[in-house]
Design an enzyme around this catalytic site. Sequence first.
Site, PDB file in Angstrom:
ATOM      1  N   SER A 237       0.836  -1.197   0.000  1.00 25.17           N
ATOM      2  CA  SER A 237       0.000   0.000   0.000  1.00 25.17           C
ATOM      3  C   SER A 237       0.870   1.245   0.000  1.00 25.17           C
ATOM      4  O   SER A 237       2.089   1.167  -0.077  1.00 25.17           O
ATOM      5  CB  SER A 237      -0.901   0.005   1.230  1.00 25.17           C
ATOM      6  OG  SER A 237      -0.108   0.255   2.379  1.00 25.17           O
ATOM      7  N   LYS A 238       0.213   2.376   0.108  1.00 32.59           N
ATOM      8  CA  LYS A 238       0.923   3.658   0.033  1.00 32.59           C
ATOM      9  C   LYS A 238       2.050   3.772   1.055  1.00 32.59           C
ATOM     10  O   LYS A 238       3.049   4.424   0.815  1.00 32.59           O
ATOM     11  CB  LYS A 238      -0.065   4.814   0.259  1.00 32.59           C
ATOM     12  CG  LYS A 238      -1.002   5.014  -0.908  1.00 32.59           C
ATOM     13  CD  LYS A 238      -1.703   6.353  -0.804  1.00 32.59           C
ATOM     14  CE  LYS A 238      -2.520   6.625  -2.057  1.00 32.59           C
ATOM     15  NZ  LYS A 238      -3.634   5.676  -2.177  1.00 32.59           N
TER      16      LYS A 238
END
Length: 467
Positions: A237-238
């Site tokens: 994810s980010k």
Amino acid sequence: MKIVTRFAPSPTGALHVGAARTAIFNWLFSESLGGDFLLRIEDTDRVRSEERFELQIIESLKWLGLEWRGEIIRQSGRLDIYGRLAERLIDEKKAYRCYVTAEELGQKREEASKKGEIFRYRREWSQIGAAPGKPYAIRLSVSLGEKIFVEDLVRGEIIFDSSEIEDFVILKADGFPTYNFAAAVDDAQMEISHVIRGDDHIINAPRQILIAEALGLGKPQLAHVPMILGQDGKKLSKRHGAESVTEYRLCGYLPEAVLNYLVRLGWSFGDQEIFTAKELVEKFSLKGIGKSPSVFDSGKFLWLNGKYLRDLPEERILDEMAAIVVQKGLPLQSPQKLRKIMEQMLQRSETLNAMVDQALYFFIDDFEYDEQAAAKFLVEKNREILELLAEELLGFKNFSHDNIHGGFERVMQQTGVGLGKIAQPARVALTGSTKSPGIFDVVEILGKDTVARRITRALDFIGSRGA
RNA sequence: GGCCCCAUCGUCUAGGGGUUUAGGACGCAGCCCUCUCAAGGCUGAAACACGGGUUCGAAUCCCGUUGGGGCUACCA
């Protein structure tokens, strides 16, 4: 049976590498079997969906070379279809209206989980809060105690118990379908034969099967591929830094490399590491997909990109480099000089951007000296070497590689030290660091005037240090 | 917590009962090349999670344990 696959992103962000990989798998699967690959935009989340994300996703797909067939299907344009089908299910007593608001339900769930219980919505709740004109959601009636068989092409049979599935929403109060409803309806209406998607969707499979069965629609074959994890073993994810195709493009990664790396993450073909797109189409099959999740290894990705970079036609590299130079606001060099820089940086860089970033000293004079390098080499005892070098080199009319070499040779003779002892101070003076292409090449590319300026600057620096 | 999925070097993976002293790739270490850094070449260290079965034989099949991950929304 005609093979039809689809990629169905929701436009709530850039194209994530995990999503990109499922797009690639679907594309390869249909390409390898002579089928169709379709694109469907799942923009049923009115709050999070944005047009710019849709544009960005489309741009990324094109950049990767994934071509879809026909028009893009947009779920927001099919609201009437979902609405009609949901109403039909109500008429058939397979679904019902639910007036409880999401907030009220959230509270119930929280209370239940505090007590260690699980709250599952069932039909008896449906009339609570009912009032004429009040907005309602539509939920599917899920019968209890039935086995739902999911035939997965990667994992085999997975069995779910319908008792574990609550009466879930198929049409939200705003008239938009939920993901599962829209997906099941569209997959059937688009005649999708195979759906390849991430592991995180396994849980949705029984719901979509229930919907398709209630509606009497066809069901695609399912293949769930393992997730891509970050270095910490959690879903990518980010938090893990660069994670969208756009970011990698902007960092100077090549589409061929992104395609290759992403495919190999979770899919393999014997010992082979490098595949052209054409080869992938020939060799891809579901058999090669593994079952365990893969950790995204940015180091290997970088290595692969470097491989592809060195394989690129020179003209293309030159074009890309020129664009990056302009974009970074650096002075554009002559084509001849840019070519020489490219030749030197190619085996020293893994990305297009790095070819420029690591070669700044070829573009500008006012770079900073690396602190350690300056401390070691821009010192009083090297003053004579730099002065002699300036004397020897700046006398040449023709600043050729051979002449430069000769100049260094003479400084070696005069000082009685080896090339290394001369090259390093010169390197730091000319590039600011102890790492660079061969010193003769650096001198040649920089040109006489620049070399003169930089040696002067270095001598000044030594002077200022000594003082 | 419940449900579901997964388990070979640090990472990506090959191998799916005997062919295995478990192969390749990234990374790492060393050597070669060499003016530095790379690129390239060579060499090396590095793994079948554990416990029970099944079998003449198990990394490979079964069960359990442990560990990891995912999902548990009127998000997708």
